[in-house]
Design an enzyme around this catalytic site. Structure first.
Site, mmCIF file in Angstrom:
data_model
loop_
_atom_site.group_PDB
_atom_site.id
_atom_site.type_symbol
_atom_site.label_atom_id
_atom_site.label_comp_id
_atom_site.label_asym_id
_atom_site.label_seq_id
_atom_site.Cartn_x
_atom_site.Cartn_y
_atom_site.Cartn_z
ATOM 1 C CD1 TRP A 1 -0.367 -6.456 -3.164
ATOM 2 C CD2 TRP A 1 -0.620 -7.096 -1.033
ATOM 3 N NE1 TRP A 1 -0.119 -7.808 -3.097
ATOM 4 C CE2 TRP A 1 -0.260 -8.229 -1.799
ATOM 5 C CE3 TRP A 1 -0.836 -7.258 0.324
ATOM 6 C CZ2 TRP A 1 -0.114 -9.494 -1.261
ATOM 7 C CZ3 TRP A 1 -0.687 -8.526 0.875
ATOM 8 C CH2 TRP A 1 -0.325 -9.630 0.083
ATOM 9 C CB CYS B 1 -0.942 0.102 1.189
ATOM 10 S SG CYS B 1 -2.094 -1.258 1.287
ATOM 11 C CG HIS C 1 18.486 -38.266 -5.867
ATOM 12 N ND1 HIS C 1 18.948 -39.547 -5.733
ATOM 13 C CD2 HIS C 1 19.582 -37.502 -6.099
ATOM 14 C CE1 HIS C 1 20.270 -39.569 -5.847
ATOM 15 N NE2 HIS C 1 20.677 -38.324 -6.080
ATOM 16 C CE LYS D 1 13.245 -12.052 -9.889
ATOM 17 N NZ LYS D 1 13.314 -11.223 -8.769
ATOM 18 C CD GLU E 1 9.152 -12.050 -8.383
ATOM 19 O OE1 GLU E 1 10.303 -12.118 -8.842
ATOM 20 O OE2 GLU E 1 8.778 -11.133 -7.637
ATOM 21 C CD GLU F 1 16.218 -13.696 -7.855
ATOM 22 O OE1 GLU F 1 15.683 -14.208 -6.859
ATOM 23 O OE2 GLU F 1 15.797 -12.644 -8.380
ATOM 24 C CE LYS G 1 11.228 -3.161 -6.026
ATOM 25 N NZ LYS G 1 11.469 -4.452 -6.687
ATOM 26 C CG ASN H 1 1.475 0.739 4.222
ATOM 27 O OD1 ASN H 1 1.162 -0.443 4.095
ATOM 28 N ND2 ASN H 1 2.724 1.165 4.170
ATOM 29 N N GLY H 2 -0.735 -0.844 6.405
ATOM 30 C CA GLY H 2 -0.417 -1.661 7.573
ATOM 31 C C GLY H 2 -1.581 -2.576 7.899
ATOM 32 N NE ARG I 1 4.631 1.568 -0.012
ATOM 33 C CZ ARG I 1 5.636 1.272 0.789
ATOM 34 N NH1 ARG I 1 6.875 1.403 0.362
ATOM 35 N NH2 ARG I 1 5.435 0.850 2.006
#
Ligand code: F6R
Length: 593
Positions: free
Chosen positions: A75, A2, A493, A474, A477, A470, A588, A101-102, A27
């Site tokens: 968000w 947010c 395995h 990516k 995402e 990584e 983010k 925000n929170g 955000r």
């Protein structure tokens, strides 16, 4: 998570807030909203809906001109993504308008204890705050009503509050979620991130937890929750507006991938004065005195931490453990006698890491954050901080911040070691190798041939395995292809059962000693129909390898090996016409646990 922006002054609040929200959209982008003062009706208009900031820009085209307002990009945490749950929220009489925000953990308890008679128009925790302020303002001065409310909240908040009875003020408060106050000629801007202030403020102050702000057109006062004035220091804003634009690139992600060589050079420039390291010697001393280093992080930063582990263990011979922050915070492993903790975090705001830091501070362990935001909560609360100097990273999928974290971890490892090579030179060569690859890369054509399946594998050994983790993140995402990063030798395995005709398997090979082993593993998957693709360094190259990178120092291969995988993810998403800079369900800065 947010983004919030508020403005009060002698300028167009709508424009400043919408620009700020656009810059803060990384955000969260489930919904966007804005409240502006309407002189004619002497109240605050509210515009909000699910969807992106662009939708808000369109819907506020004819909004009345105002010098004061607050905005939000969301968000979603509490309540579905819909118009009702979008911010700003308001109290029952619409006197108090609020963006937040929170997460307020005890909002249901507060609702039943204080607000059983109130009518709610959303499912959010935020609306409870607005209703509480209104309830307390019936008997208390508005500032006391706000601080009384703040003292009841459990959880995290960065808040902006408007009072329709006094449109000459914005109130703000912060606990755990970030909030920055900016001061400029045209007024006061308050936002979740410095980026929203660029162009409007000359100086800024990053608020401390449990502070309460009263902003007027040309003046801002900062108090603690007991109304004692705090002597806040405002620092000059050194960021450039160009840092927040895409420039010649189609997407921020592509721009940020191309910035990586200059980020590495900037890191070298900042951490070395000729041959002398500028790192606070106390950090190195405290690390050297430890018997074990613990790296805590999440997501991409955790993958950078894994590379850091290898570098520190090999160069400094200090054992290192890497832990996922959200696990460590609630399942703390047995800790050695003299531990040192490194918290790797681009944003410096990740709630999972904050939970770890609270715990570590309780035990008085030494802590170092490696962050991109020197003003962030974690950077300020840890014993030490090292900046990664990546500049603003706006694409939600991290690229240059990862490379910057690895480069800074390499410098730390080197400074802990016997210094048997020239790190500046090695990093500069890595920057050159990336630059050379980027100037002639053909990943777009290469990707089109084979990333057509629902799933994909990256395989590698040692550092290449960690880069593969990584790379897989990516690709997941932004292209939504289910991808796994796998230790090349481990595939047989069990997981090899997933290989079918055409399943893409991408091998990362940068270590000549295990080149043959990884290639054998490739043969095993090829025999089962996999479509294979190789990204290698020149010392490992064979005739048919698709991507060959200039060789770099064996401990710095991650810096270059990751770059083709970033582009691979980029082009896979581009081919599918996905929103590369704002992938679905993500944000983010993850400020919730
Ligand atoms: C993915 C990505 C995330 C972050 C993670 C931790 O591209 O960026 O996985 O690394 O959310 O965030 P920070 O590094 O800010 O602590």
């Amino acid at each position: 998570m947010c983004g919030i922006v508020g403005f009060i002054g002698n300028n167009d609040a709508k424009q400043i807030i919408l620009n700020g929200l656009t810059r803060l959209e990384y955000r969260g982008y489930d919904s966007a909203g804005l409240s502006l003062f309407n002189q004619r009706y002497q109240n605050f208009d509210i515009y909000k809906d699910e969807g992106r900031v662009q939708k808000l820009i369109d819907s506020t085209k004819n909004a009345a001109y105002s010098n004061v307002g607050i905005g939000h990009t969301r968000w979603a945490t509490h309540g579905k993504v819909n118009k009702e749950n979008s911010h700003p929220h308001y109290s029952q009489s619409r006197r108090f308008i609020i963006v937040h925000n929170g997460v307020i953990d005890n909002y249901q308890d507060l609702k039943s204890q204080y607000l059983s008679n109130a009518n709610f128009s959303s499912d959010t925790d935020t609306e409870v705050i607005a209703q509480l302020i209104e309830t307390f303002a019936q008997t208390l001065h508005v500032e006391n009503a706000i601080t009384t409310t703040l003292k009841l909240l459990h959880g995290s908040y960065a808040l902006l509050v408007l009072d329709a009875n006094d449109p000459e003020k914005i109130y703000a408060a912060k606990y755990k979620s970030p909030l920055i106050v900016g001061h400029g000629e045209s007024g006061i801007t308050i936002a979740s991130d410095l980026m929203a202030l660029i162009g409007y403020s000359d100086t800024y102050h990053a608020l401390e937890d449990k502070t309460f702000v009263v902003a007027r057109r040309d003046d801002v006062k900062i108090f603690n929750l007991d109304h004692q004035l705090i002597d806040a220091v405002f620092k000059p804003i050194e960021m450039d507006a160009a840092d927040t634009t895409k420039g010649e690139f189609a997407h921020y992600m592509l721009k940020e991938i191309h910035e990586q060589p200059s980020v590495i050079r900037r890191i070298v420039g900042n951490y070395y004065d000729y041959d002398a390291s500028t790192i606070n010697p106390e950090i190195i001393k405290s690390m050297r005195a430890s018997d074990r280093i613990y790296i805590l992080a999440a997501g991409t930063s955790m993958h950078a931490g894994l590379i850091g582990k290898q570098l520190i263990e090999q160069l400094a011979e200090i054992p290192v453990e890497v832990h996922i922050a959200s696990e460590f915070a609630y399942q703390m492993p047995l800790i050695s006698k003299k531990p040192f903790f490194i918290l790797v975090t681009q944003s410096g705001e990740t709630a999972d890491l904050r939970a770890c830091l609270v715990l570590l501070k309780k035990y008085q362990y030494p802590t170092l954050t490696i962050t991109n935001v020197a003003t962030s909560t974690l950077a300020r609360e840890a014993s030490y901080n090292l900046e990664i100097f990546a500049g603003p990273e706006i694409a939600v999928a991290s690229t240059k911040a990862y490379v910057a974290q690895v480069a800074v971890l390499a410098i730390v490892a080197f400074e802990l070691s016997a210094k048997t090579f020239d790190i500046k030179d090695a990093l500069t060569k890595a920057a050159l190798s990336i630059e050379k690859f980027l100037s002639s890369e053909k990943m777009d054509d290469l990707v089109r041939n084979f990333l057509t399946r629902r799933n994909c594998f990256f395989i590698g050994r040692g550092l290449d395995y960690y880069v593969g983790l990584e790379a897989a993140l990516k690709l997941k995402e932004i292209s939504y292809i289910q991808t796994e990063g796998f230790a090349a030798g481990e595939l047989k395995h069990g997981t090899i059962a997933l290989i079918e005709d055409g399943t893409p398997v991408i091998a990362l090979i940068s270590n000549p000693e295990i080149n043959g082993n990884t290639r054998s593993n490739l043969k095993e998957v090829q025999a089962r129909g996999a479509y294979t693709f190789k990204i290698v360094t020149s010392d490992c190259a064979q005739p048919d390898d698709e991507v060959v990178l200039d060789q770099v120092h064996p401990l710095l291969t991650a810096l270059v090996m990751v770059v083709p995988t970033q582009l691979l993810a980029y082009y896979a998403a581009l081919d599918r016409s996905y929103d590369i800079d704002k992938p679905r369900n993500l944000a983010k800065s993850v400020t919730v646990e």
